[in-house]
Design a protein around this motif. Structure first.
Motif, PDB file in Angstrom:
ATOM      1  N   GLN A   1      41.612  30.185  25.556  1.00 36.89           N
ATOM      2  CA  GLN A   1      41.034  30.915  26.681  1.00 36.89           C
ATOM      3  C   GLN A   1      41.693  30.537  28.010  1.00 36.89           C
ATOM      4  O   GLN A   1      41.296  31.049  29.052  1.00 36.89           O
ATOM      5  CB  GLN A   1      39.538  30.646  26.774  1.00 36.89           C
ATOM      6  N   ALA A   2      42.677  29.624  27.954  1.00 41.67           N
ATOM      7  CA  ALA A   2      43.300  29.157  29.201  1.00 41.67           C
ATOM      8  C   ALA A   2      44.349  30.161  29.663  1.00 41.67           C
ATOM      9  O   ALA A   2      45.539  29.880  29.683  1.00 41.67           O
ATOM     10  CB  ALA A   2      43.926  27.783  28.991  1.00 41.67           C
ATOM     11  N   LEU A   3      43.901  31.338  29.994  1.00 40.55           N
ATOM     12  CA  LEU A   3      44.774  32.378  30.504  1.00 40.55           C
ATOM     13  C   LEU A   3      44.649  32.418  32.026  1.00 40.55           C
ATOM     14  O   LEU A   3      43.647  31.973  32.588  1.00 40.55           O
ATOM     15  CB  LEU A   3      44.380  33.730  29.907  1.00 40.55           C
ATOM     16  N   PRO A   4      45.659  32.946  32.711  1.00 43.39           N
ATOM     17  CA  PRO A   4      45.566  33.020  34.164  1.00 43.39           C
ATOM     18  C   PRO A   4      44.319  33.783  34.602  1.00 43.39           C
ATOM     19  O   PRO A   4      44.011  34.852  34.059  1.00 43.39           O
ATOM     20  CB  PRO A   4      46.844  33.768  34.555  1.00 43.39           C
ATOM     21  N   ILE A   5      43.597  33.230  35.557  1.00 41.45           N
ATOM     22  CA  ILE A   5      42.402  33.922  36.051  1.00 41.45           C
ATOM     23  C   ILE A   5      42.774  34.924  37.133  1.00 41.45           C
ATOM     24  O   ILE A   5      41.994  35.827  37.430  1.00 41.45           O
ATOM     25  CB  ILE A   5      41.361  32.924  36.596  1.00 41.45           C
ATOM     26  N   MET A   6      43.972  34.761  37.709  1.00 46.92           N
ATOM     27  CA  MET A   6      44.397  35.691  38.757  1.00 46.92           C
ATOM     28  C   MET A   6      45.916  35.767  38.767  1.00 46.92           C
ATOM     29  O   MET A   6      46.594  34.761  38.568  1.00 46.92           O
ATOM     30  CB  MET A   6      43.870  35.249  40.125  1.00 46.92           C
ATOM     31  N   THR A   7      46.427  36.975  38.958  1.00 50.45           N
ATOM     32  CA  THR A   7      47.862  37.202  39.071  1.00 50.45           C
ATOM     33  C   THR A   7      48.134  37.865  40.405  1.00 50.45           C
ATOM     34  O   THR A   7      47.489  38.863  40.752  1.00 50.45           O
ATOM     35  CB  THR A   7      48.366  38.091  37.920  1.00 50.45           C
TER      36      THR A   7
ATOM     37  N   LYS B   1      41.038  24.835  36.545  1.00 51.50           N
ATOM     38  CA  LYS B   1      40.713  23.598  35.852  1.00 51.50           C
ATOM     39  C   LYS B   1      39.665  23.876  34.778  1.00 51.50           C
ATOM     40  O   LYS B   1      38.905  24.844  34.868  1.00 51.50           O
ATOM     41  CB  LYS B   1      40.191  22.556  36.841  1.00 51.50           C
ATOM     42  N   THR B   2      39.622  23.007  33.756  1.00 56.48           N
ATOM     43  CA  THR B   2      38.761  23.248  32.600  1.00 56.48           C
ATOM     44  C   THR B   2      37.304  23.433  32.994  1.00 56.48           C
ATOM     45  O   THR B   2      36.623  24.332  32.503  1.00 56.48           O
ATOM     46  CB  THR B   2      38.880  22.075  31.607  1.00 56.48           C
TER      47      THR B   2
END
Length: 1021
Positions: free
Chosen positions: A134-140, A285-286
């Motif tokens: 699930q550690a995908l970019p939260i914003m591009t 961060k996690t």
């Protein structure tokens, strides 16, 4: 019960406690982390290593295998997988559940460090990190308006350092930029004439680019350190580097080579809305709050925007927090709608605003108390936990309804307000506690089993449990206290309303039905068995699936050209695609194009591959759904010439991998390739299979150089020397690095472009012999063009080939069964095996875990009731309400067209605790009446109509509270829809069977109890 009496006698104390809980709840709510889904804690680590320009075979042999060997013996390691592709190696390690991943990562780093020294010289340092799916970019963020190198400089100097300081941000990565490097273009023939070669220049540059400490000198009473600074500080320093020829002549480097700064050719392109751009991706961060982190980034963007050059634009390309906020808001709206439905039902039944207020107040108190418990147990606000509140909105008033109904009954019998509240609450408190406990205990096994099902649904189970515990506490404390104060006039008899007349008719009708079923007991039982059997027969028609995908308004376009296609040709195709996308400008908010990018930020991308990520405008601003837009775009792009274009809808689902994935394992890649082709051929005609493909289907043209050792040795050459010369000519060689204006710049040796652009250039590539003579490569080696692999896979140190496929209009379970049936007909050579993985495997494992949880739940429900009734037979009576749920569940899923998915299965487990509540209330009251000397027949006829009203109220409030979720209203509701449908239909149908079947079963078990008692009495006598 003392608690009830205390709450009635001390109302001020109860109100103060409730006020304190509400205040604490609001404080907790402000501090809860907001995310889309619960964190899935999988003990998986990954080792990533770059190996510039290396072919997949070399990456596997020289990087992947040594790393595999180093980590293969680690304790707790269950699955070891490697992926070798051009220029990059990925090693995935899955450890046993319960392994401390932090400790495991330390062991992995230690093991990898032991083999770092044997990796190729130009391989990067292995990077060990925790793998979070699930550690995908939260914003591009897209940065456009200038040259790629200028944009890269702005991103590195201004944006990345500032954005990474924002709260919750873990890292910011950059894609699409260009960096400068110093290229030293050499003429190999001229160098050979001077007795020089590339290695001698590299050695000279390294020796000239040095700084060292040379001791210290005394100056007065101080020691002054001596430092000799010989590092390069500019391109001129490199040009002035003195090279000594074989004849002893001393020449400056720029006299024998062209030295200049040039833009690095990365072979990648990034565009945002058809403009060349640099793209920044933010990871959180996690333990950070996704929404809060995204808000921090947006605020930082607004602050830094005025400092950017006038012609540079910065815009948000993708923002996952927006979908999270919309999803959470949708669930909140469903909670409000469900709450209004529940209150409307209460008002209809109770005919009193005061009485409705007494029960309705339990809903907000339960919800606010739940936030407090969520905070202290470390849960997050996400679609599933908030969905748990929406699902439980109707159940929160069940206990209060039963208590209030009994209080009202005693009030109408002439008891005072206090006595009615005390007696009514005390009489049914044990049954209410037992009912709530049966609902609570069904969640315990979900929390205890392992796997993705537990990881996903434990937060939901905890949330509903917290809400029910809070509502139970309210029902035995606040409800009696408020009833004793507020129901003075509310419960006075007045004229009968139309609804009272309707309920009277229902009661009389129900009493007639009871007389019939008690008279025809065998017929009633037989009809129930037939209904259950018919429902079971429906199950194969329903099918199974994993987890429903969520529509987040995003579309992905994958563009594949013939392997080996140059970047310029790919750009021509993407230009044609971009032109066609202009026709969808009314629904596309922003689109982002990436050509040649690798996975996970590594090398390994290919110039013949491109992808578009499209964000649509808000659903309220467009008439078409995401799927409809996706289908229209797909139809428009299928006629693009020269490329395969695949358009898919990006979802926020939690499926892992492809729906269908057949993993083939064995010793030889050639055999696996043949098996994979057979598997693709066998399954492609299966109904529902879409686009089956093998991981080896893609291949790229490759020139294999086979050096003849005897010919090479005749010239005094080794194979390694030949490799070095070819690498220098066609990919260059890094000589050294230096710092200029705070930036590290790479210095590379290259050959002229016109000498390394064709196969003929390779064949005639000059190789310097031991005598200094330049000989063509073709004189000492055979050059053959073949089709080489794009990616090589291994699992547990064995080669692996995967066959993957999507599914169409059929459910995942049915398609998987057909695939497995076909695979069983395939004769595998000895030592070669297959396994069905992907979402199909995840679904099978999750269903297995939940089946175990269901069995434990049923046992716990029985145990709770056995304790409540102090009898082993009565719980069996109540448990007979459970088989009837099959009728509702199967019928509901069949009618709505939904397959049996993980959420639906969780709904079945929840039903095990919910449907028995009505039976508990009914059987408990029958027993109460029998203790008052009622005959069995009269007790049943009295208890049934008497308990019908609270049973109807609890059932209708629970069902209507879930209706908004069952309708799938709003974004993000897809995950809860099957769960809500399962509970609504299961509870509705089961309630009917409870009212009719349970009295019949009660008589059978009562007869059995009498016979058993008589048997033992005779034995004693």
């Amino acid at each position: 019960m003392k608690l009830i009496q205390t709450s009635i006698n001390r109302p001020v104390g109860v109100i103060m406690i409730v006020a304190a809980i509400i205040a604490l709840g609001f404080v907790s709510l402000r501090n809860l982390t907001i995310d889309l889904y619960p964190d899935i804690d999988l003990p998986v680590a990954v080792v990533s290593t770059t190996y510039e320009e290396a072919a997949p075979q070399d990456v596997e042999q020289l990087v992947s295998r040594p790393v595999e060997g180093a980590v293969s013996s680690l304790e707790g390691l269950e699955v070891l997988q490697s992926q070798s592709q051009q220029g990059a190696s990925l090693i995935f390690m899955q450890f046993s559940t319960g392994v401390d991943l932090d400790s495991a990562l330390l062991e992995v780093r230690e093991a990898v460090s032991q083999v770092s020294g044997v990796l190729p010289e130009n391989a990067g340092e292995p990077n060990v990190l925790r793998f979070d799916p699930q550690a995908l970019p939260i914003m591009t963020i897209g940065l456009s308006g200038d040259t790629p190198q200028e944009l890269q400089q702005i991103a590195e100097d201004q944006l990345v350092p500032y954005l990474e300081r924002q709260g919750g941000v873990a890292s910011i990565s950059i894609e699409g930029g260009r960096t400068e490097e110093v290229q030293i273009e050499i003429d190999r023939a001229e160098l050979a004439g001077l007795g020089l070669d590339a290695q001698s220049i590299v050695q000279t540059l390294n020796a000239s680019n040095q700084a060292a400490t040379a001791g210290s000198v005394d100056k007065g009473d101080k020691d002054i350190r001596i430092r000799v600074n010989g590092e390069f500080e500019s391109v001129d320093d490199i040009k002035d580097t003195v090279i000594t020829t074989e004849a002893g002549d001393r020449l400056k480097l720029d006299q024998i080579a062209t030295v200049e700064k040039r833009i690095e050719d990365t072979g990648t392109v990034s565009e945002v809305n058809d403009e060349t751009a640099v793209v920044l991706s933010a990871l959180k961060k996690t333990d950070a709050n996704t929404v809060e982190t995204a808000d921090n980034i947006r605020a930082a963007m607004e602050e830094v925007a005025p400092d950017l050059p006038d012609d540079v634009q910065m815009e948000t390309v993708l923002d996952t927090s927006e979908f999270i906020k919309v999803s959470i808001n949708s669930v909140i709206m469903n909670i409000l709608i469900g709450g209004l439905f529940a209150i409307a039902v209460l008002l209809l039944f109770l005919k009193s605003i005061r009485a409705t207020l007494v029960i309705g107040i339990s809903i907000p108190i339960a919800i606010i108390s739940t936030f407090t418990l969520m905070y202290f147990t470390g849960e997050t606000l996400n679609v599933l936990t908030m969905g748990g509140l929406a699902l439980g909105i109707g159940m929160m008033v069940d206990s209060s309804i039963v208590i209030l109904e009994n209080i009202v009954r005693y009030r109408q019998l002439g008891y005072s307000m206090k006595e009615a509240s005390k007696t009514g609450a005390t009489e049914l408190a044990p049954a209410v506690i037992a009912s709530a406990t049966t609902t609570l205990v069904v969640f315990l096994p979900i929390m205890l089993v392992e796997g993705i099902a537990s990881e996903l649904f434990t937060p939901l189970a905890l949330t509903i449990s917290f809400a029910l515990i809070a509502s139970l506490a309210v029902s035995v404390t606040l409800i009696p206290m408020l009833s004793s104060k507020l129901l003075t006039k509310a419960m006075q008899d007045g004229k009968r309303y139309w609804f009272d007349n309707l309920l009277g008719k229902v009661n009389r009708g129900y009493q007639r039905v009871l007389r019939k079923v008690l008279k025809f007991r065998k017929t009633t039982v037989f009809a129930t068995i037939l209904a259950v059997a018919g429902s079971i027969a429906l199950i194969p028609l329903i099918g199974t699936s994993f987890i429903p995908d969520s529509d987040q308004g995003q579309i992905e376009i994958d563009v594949s050209l013939e392997r080996g296609t140059a970047l310029q040709e790919t750009e021509k195709v993407t230009s044609a695609i971009s032109e066609r996308l202009e026709g969808f400008g009314d629904v596309i908010d922003v689109h982002y194009l990436s050509i040649g990018s690798g996975e996970m930020g590594l090398a390994g991308g290919s110039s013949d591959r491109a992808s578009y990520t499209i964000q649509l405008i808000d659903p309220g601003e467009r008439e078409r759904s995401t799927r409809e837009v996706m289908e229209d775009i797909d139809a428009e792009l299928q006629s693009v010439v020269g490329a395969e274009v695949e358009v898919t809808e990006m979802s926020a689902g939690l499926g892992t991998g492809s729906p269908i994935q057949v993993q083939l394992n064995g010793q030889e890649n050639e055999v696996l390739n043949e098996l994979a082709d057979q598997v693709v051929f066998m399954i492609e005609d299966i109904e529902g299979i879409v686009a089956p493909s093998s991981s080896t289907e893609d291949s790229e043209p490759q020139l294999d150089i086979d050096v003849d050792p005897s010919k090479a040795s005749a010239y005094g050459l080794t194979e390694q020397q030949v490799i070095s010369d070819v690498q220098l000519m066609f990919q260059g060689q890094t000589a050294t690095r230096y710092r200029e204006d705070g930036e590290e710049i790479e210095v590379r040796l290259v050959t002229p472009v016109d000498e390394n652009s064709s196969v003929a250039d390779l064949e005639s590539a000059p190789i310097r012999s031991a005598t200094g003579e330049l000989i063509p490569l073709s004189s000492i080696a055979e050059i053959e063009q073949i089709e080489g692999p794009v990616t090589l896979l291994r699992e547990n140190q064995q080669p692996q080939v995967n066959v993957t496929a999507d599914i169409g209009e059929r459910d995942l379970g049915s398609v998987t069964a057909d695939v497995e049936e076909e695979l069983e007909q395939l004769n595998f050579p000895e030592g070669y095996t297959y396994e069905v993985g992907g979402q199909a495997q995840d679904m099978e494992e999750a269903f297995g875990d939940l089946s175990v949880a269901l069995m434990f739940s049923l046992f716990l429900v029985y145990a709770v009731m056995a304790v409540q009734f102090e009898n082993f037979l009565f719980p069996f009576i109540i448990m007979f309400s459970l088989p009837a749920t099959v009728v509702g569940v199967a019928g509901g899923l069949f009618i709505t067209g939904l397959p049996l998915s993980l959420p639906a299965f969780v709904g079945v487990i929840m039903l095990a605790g919910i449907v028995v509540n009505n039976a508990i209330v009914l059987v408990d009251y029958i027993n109460i009446l029998r203790r008052r000397s009622y005959s069995r027949y009269d007790a049943i006829l009295e208890a049934g109509p008497n308990r019908l009203r609270p049973i109807l109220m609890t059932t209708v409030t629970t069902v209507l509270g879930m209706v908004p979720l069952a309708l799938g209203i709003g974004q993000g509701a897809e995950a809860q829809q099957p769960l809500a449908v399962t509970i609504i239909f299961g509870l509705t149908v089961s309630s009917f069977f409870t009212l009719v079947l349970i009295p019949v079963v009660y008589t059978y078990f009562d007869d059995l109890s009498v016979k058993i008692s008589g048997f033992f009495r005779k034995r004693v006598e």
